[in-house]
Design a protein around this motif. Structure first.
Motif, PDB file in Angstrom:
ATOM      1  N   THR A   1       7.409   0.589  10.321  1.00 21.65           N
ATOM      2  CA  THR A   1       7.743   1.964  10.720  1.00 21.65           C
ATOM      3  C   THR A   1       8.239   2.781   9.533  1.00 21.65           C
ATOM      4  O   THR A   1       7.784   3.900   9.290  1.00 21.65           O
ATOM      5  N   ARG A   2       9.164   2.211   8.770  1.00 20.03           N
ATOM      6  CA  ARG A   2       9.751   2.965   7.660  1.00 20.03           C
ATOM      7  C   ARG A   2       8.746   3.187   6.533  1.00 20.03           C
ATOM      8  O   ARG A   2       8.652   4.290   5.982  1.00 20.03           O
TER       9      ARG A   2
ATOM     10  N   ASP B   1      10.263  -2.859  12.112  1.00 23.23           N
ATOM     11  CA  ASP B   1      11.080  -1.871  11.401  1.00 23.23           C
ATOM     12  C   ASP B   1      10.523  -1.581  10.017  1.00 23.23           C
ATOM     13  O   ASP B   1      10.469  -0.424   9.583  1.00 23.23           O
TER      14      ASP B   1
ATOM     15  N   ALA C   1      14.581   6.486  11.474  1.00 21.60           N
ATOM     16  CA  ALA C   1      14.295   5.051  11.461  1.00 21.60           C
ATOM     17  C   ALA C   1      15.335   4.298  10.642  1.00 21.60           C
ATOM     18  O   ALA C   1      15.765   3.196  11.007  1.00 21.60           O
ATOM     19  N   TRP C   2      15.778   4.892   9.542  1.00 18.13           N
ATOM     20  CA  TRP C   2      16.816   4.250   8.731  1.00 18.13           C
ATOM     21  C   TRP C   2      18.153   4.244   9.461  1.00 18.13           C
ATOM     22  O   TRP C   2      18.893   3.257   9.415  1.00 18.13           O
TER      23      TRP C   2
ATOM     24  N   LEU D   1      11.543   9.309   9.237  1.00 17.49           N
ATOM     25  CA  LEU D   1      11.960   8.234   8.338  1.00 17.49           C
ATOM     26  C   LEU D   1      13.480   8.117   8.320  1.00 17.49           C
ATOM     27  O   LEU D   1      14.044   7.017   8.392  1.00 17.49           O
TER      28      LEU D   1
ATOM     29  N   ARG E   1      18.429   1.435  11.922  1.00 24.65           N
ATOM     30  CA  ARG E   1      18.150   0.096  11.393  1.00 24.65           C
ATOM     31  C   ARG E   1      19.032  -1.001  11.989  1.00 24.65           C
ATOM     32  O   ARG E   1      18.527  -2.052  12.376  1.00 24.65           O
TER      33      ARG E   1
ATOM     34  N   THR F   1      11.915   8.569  17.265  1.00 22.10           N
ATOM     35  CA  THR F   1      11.133   8.329  16.054  1.00 22.10           C
ATOM     36  C   THR F   1       9.652   8.553  16.327  1.00 22.10           C
ATOM     37  O   THR F   1       8.922   9.120  15.502  1.00 22.10           O
TER      38      THR F   1
END
Length: 385
Positions: free
Chosen positions: A268-269, A265, A372-373, A369, A376, A208
């Protein structure tokens, strides 16, 4: 130890490193003319530096593990000084080699420095402490980088590198006074630390980082020619734009630190989403000087707000080897630097035009993105550490 003085000394080192890392972005046309190459080829200077950081970060961190932290940080800044002096004296495109030497200090300095910064404060304030160290990097883009750019444009790029070497000497002095002498740490258990680094949550967090940094450097590497072509910017406006990006970096760094202390988190998103949308809009913003100025300011804020959450995210995910993880993640930032510089150069070389450069960066941010998802469920491990 006076924590404020220690953080300030770390920020001084970050200021020097930020100046030498980012100044070539504004000097690419000048350097290209000076050594007789095209702008995409000159862009390889940024790629070479980034690759050196990526490869040097773990090696230098492990080598410096045998020294106390103050000694290690001062030795790393000594490498910085030597590399910049070599750049100032480089007769031709051998400048690439000197940039590699300079880059060897980068990842380990920020990696070890981040661990030192985090150790100075309670856990709930660690992201803010790391952000304070990185503040030197952002302030470099307000003062150091524009000044180095102006010196390079007016007096020659070699003098710009020589001046940056002098900043390194100031940083060594500050570190020597602010950090107490410490005993060498135990010999690093390379196998155990590498095992910690190779955990899936750590690798996902680093990936990421690569995509987020790649989005930034796709545009930032070529910001001078992009502004020249799309906005009709003069050298003065380019210098002002670099200062505005630096102001954005500083604002974003503080915002990112506070957001990371709230939720790694979530920060970041949210920030990757904001960066992606912004970069898709930037080609329109670059159509006038006023909107270009606002655009680069917001670009700087969005990109550097990502740094604290991405850095702390990796350090906490690899809690058994935070120093090595921190250094390697700085290398991951610079792998993103290399990816972004190469992508921007490919966009230019393929004839897509300078307006396509921020769009390409936006696609990288959107990919980050998505990653990152996808990560999760696993990042709960990082939050719990």
């Amino acid at each position: 130890m006076n924590s404020r003085a220690a953080l300030l000394a770390l920020a001084v080192g970050a200021f020097a490193i930020g100046t030498t890392e980012f100044a070539p972005m504004g000097l690419l046309p000048v350097i290209a003319d000076g050594v007789g190459v095209g702008i995409p080829t000159a862009g390889m200077l940024i790629t070479a530096y980034a690759v050196g950081v990526m490869l040097g970060a773990p090696v230098m961190t492990l080598l410096m593990g045998r020294f106390g932290k103050r000694t290690a940080l001062m030795l790393l800044m000594s490498i910085f000084v030597v590399g910049n002096l070599l750049s100032a004296l480089a007769p031709n495109y051998g400048l690439l080699l000197s940039r590699l030497v300079t880059s060897l200090n980068h990842g380990a300095f920020f990696g070890i420095g981040a661990v030192v910064a985090a150790s100075l404060v309670p856990k709930e304030k660690q992201a803010a402490a790391v952000a304070t160290m990185f503040m030197g990097l952002t302030i470099a883009n307000i003062g150091g980088v524009p000044l180095a750019t102006w010196v390079g444009q007016q007096l020659g790029w070699r003098l710009s590198f020589a001046g940056t070497a002098a900043l390194g000497l100031i940083a060594i002095t500050a570190l020597g006074f602010a950090l107490p002498a410490s005993a060498p740490g135990p010999r690093p258990d390379v196998r155990r630390e590498l095992k910690a680094i190779l955990q899936p949550p750590v690798l996902l967090a680093m990936a990421t980082t690569v995509l987020g940094a790649g989005a930034m450097f796709t545009l930032y590497t070529y910001v001078a020619p992009v502004l020249t072509e799309l906005t009709g910017a003069s050298n003065t406006f380019i210098a002002i734009s670099l200062a505005l990006i630096g102001i954005g970096f500083t604002l974003g760094n503080g915002i990112g630190g506070r957001m990371a202390d709230w939720s790694l988190d979530g920060a970041t998103r949210i920030l990757l989403a904001v960066l992606a949308v912004l970069m898709f809009v930037l080609p329109l913003a670059f159509m006038s000087h006023a909107t270009a100025a606002l655009g680069v300011l917001l670009f700087g804020a969005a990109t550097f707000a990502l740094v604290p959450p991405l850095q702390i995210r990796v350090m906490q995910a690899a809690s058994e080897a935070p120093g090595l993880a921190s250094s390697i993640n700085v290398g991951a930032f610079n792998l993103g630097n290399a990816v972004g510089a190469a992508l921007g150069g490919a966009v230019i070389s393929s004839g897509l035009g300078y307006a396509a450069i921020p769009v390409a960066g936006g696609l990288l941010a959107a990919s980050g993105l998505l990653l990152a998802w996808l990560g999760r469920p696993r990042t709960a491990v990082a939050e719990a550490c």
